[in-house]
Design a protein around this motif. Structure first.
Motif, PDB file in Angstrom:
ATOM      1  N   ARG A  59       0.835  -1.207   0.000  1.00  0.00           N
ATOM      2  CA  ARG A  59       0.000   0.000   0.000  1.00  0.00           C
ATOM      3  C   ARG A  59       0.869   1.256   0.000  1.00  0.00           C
ATOM      4  N   LYS A  60       1.912   1.259   0.813  1.00  0.00           N
ATOM      5  CA  LYS A  60       2.802   2.416   0.897  1.00  0.00           C
ATOM      6  C   LYS A  60       3.466   2.689  -0.455  1.00  0.00           C
ATOM      7  N   ILE A  61       3.952   1.646  -1.090  1.00  0.00           N
ATOM      8  CA  ILE A  61       4.588   1.810  -2.401  1.00  0.00           C
ATOM      9  C   ILE A  61       3.588   2.349  -3.418  1.00  0.00           C
ATOM     10  N   LEU A  62       2.363   1.809  -3.408  1.00  0.00           N
ATOM     11  CA  LEU A  62       1.331   2.269  -4.336  1.00  0.00           C
ATOM     12  C   LEU A  62       1.034   3.752  -4.135  1.00  0.00           C
ATOM     13  N   ILE A  63       0.884   4.174  -2.897  1.00  0.00           N
ATOM     14  CA  ILE A  63       0.586   5.580  -2.602  1.00  0.00           C
ATOM     15  C   ILE A  63       1.749   6.471  -3.020  1.00  0.00           C
ATOM     16  N   GLN A  64       2.966   6.041  -2.713  1.00  0.00           N
ATOM     17  CA  GLN A  64       4.127   6.842  -3.097  1.00  0.00           C
ATOM     18  C   GLN A  64       4.264   6.924  -4.613  1.00  0.00           C
ATOM     19  N   GLU A  65       3.981   5.831  -5.285  1.00  0.00           N
ATOM     20  CA  GLU A  65       4.014   5.819  -6.753  1.00  0.00           C
ATOM     21  C   GLU A  65       2.987   6.801  -7.306  1.00  0.00           C
ATOM     22  N   HIS A  66       1.818   6.809  -6.693  1.00  0.00           N
ATOM     23  CA  HIS A  66       0.760   7.721  -7.120  1.00  0.00           C
ATOM     24  C   HIS A  66       1.202   9.173  -6.929  1.00  0.00           C
ATOM     25  N   ILE A  67       1.792   9.455  -5.796  1.00  0.00           N
ATOM     26  CA  ILE A  67       2.279  10.811  -5.532  1.00  0.00           C
ATOM     27  C   ILE A  67       3.344  11.193  -6.556  1.00  0.00           C
ATOM     28  N   ASP A  68       4.277  10.275  -6.798  1.00  0.00           N
ATOM     29  CA  ASP A  68       5.384  10.568  -7.716  1.00  0.00           C
ATOM     30  C   ASP A  68       4.929  10.821  -9.148  1.00  0.00           C
ATOM     31  N   HIS A  69       3.956  10.047  -9.626  1.00  0.00           N
ATOM     32  CA  HIS A  69       3.639  10.094 -11.043  1.00  0.00           C
ATOM     33  C   HIS A  69       2.258  10.645 -11.365  1.00  0.00           C
ATOM     34  N   CYS A  70       1.261  10.095 -10.735  1.00  0.00           N
ATOM     35  CA  CYS A  70      -0.107  10.468 -11.098  1.00  0.00           C
ATOM     36  C   CYS A  70      -0.441  11.897 -10.699  1.00  0.00           C
ATOM     37  N   LEU A  71       0.024  12.306  -9.539  1.00  0.00           N
ATOM     38  CA  LEU A  71      -0.265  13.658  -9.082  1.00  0.00           C
ATOM     39  C   LEU A  71       0.355  14.693 -10.020  1.00  0.00           C
ATOM     40  N   GLU A  72       1.599  14.485 -10.383  1.00  0.00           N
ATOM     41  CA  GLU A  72       2.255  15.438 -11.278  1.00  0.00           C
ATOM     42  C   GLU A  72       1.598  15.426 -12.655  1.00  0.00           C
ATOM     43  N   GLU A  73       1.178  14.249 -13.093  1.00  0.00           N
ATOM     44  CA  GLU A  73       0.510  14.161 -14.387  1.00  0.00           C
ATOM     45  C   GLU A  73      -0.790  14.969 -14.378  1.00  0.00           C
TER      46      GLU A  73
END
Length: 96
Positions: A59-73
């Motif tokens: 879950r932590k990795i998924l959330i961090q991945e989302h922050i890193d990529h999806c949010l900026e997108e």
């Protein structure tokens, strides 16, 4: 009104998430076997903790991945000064 599904995006950390979920799956199978075989409560509790940890890490990795990529997108380019705030927000996710 129906929510439109998000575009399916494969990020570079998805294999890591899959590995952790498979680890959780293995721990869960072991836990079930331990209960069936009437192992000690301490051993079962330790195995359940391993299941929870593997899922929490995924879950932590998924959330961090989302922050890193999806949010900026979604937000567009994030300025350098705002990246520090984003970095701090990402660090907070370890407490989820």
């Amino acid at each position: 009104m129906k929510n439109e599904p998000h575009e399916k995006i494969h990020h570079h950390r998805h294999p890591e998430i899959i590995t952790r979920l498979k680890r959780a799956e293995g721990h869960l199978r072991s836990t079930i076997e331990m209960v069936v075989n009437v192992r000690s409560c301490l051993e079962i509790a330790q195995q359940l903790q391993a299941v929870e940890n593997a899922i929490a890490n995924a879950r932590k990795i998924l959330i961090q991945e989302h922050i890193d990529h999806c949010l900026e997108e979604a937000a567009g380019h994030i300025p350098t000064d705002a990246r520090e705030l984003l970095k701090e927000f990402k660090a907070v996710t370890k407490f989820l």
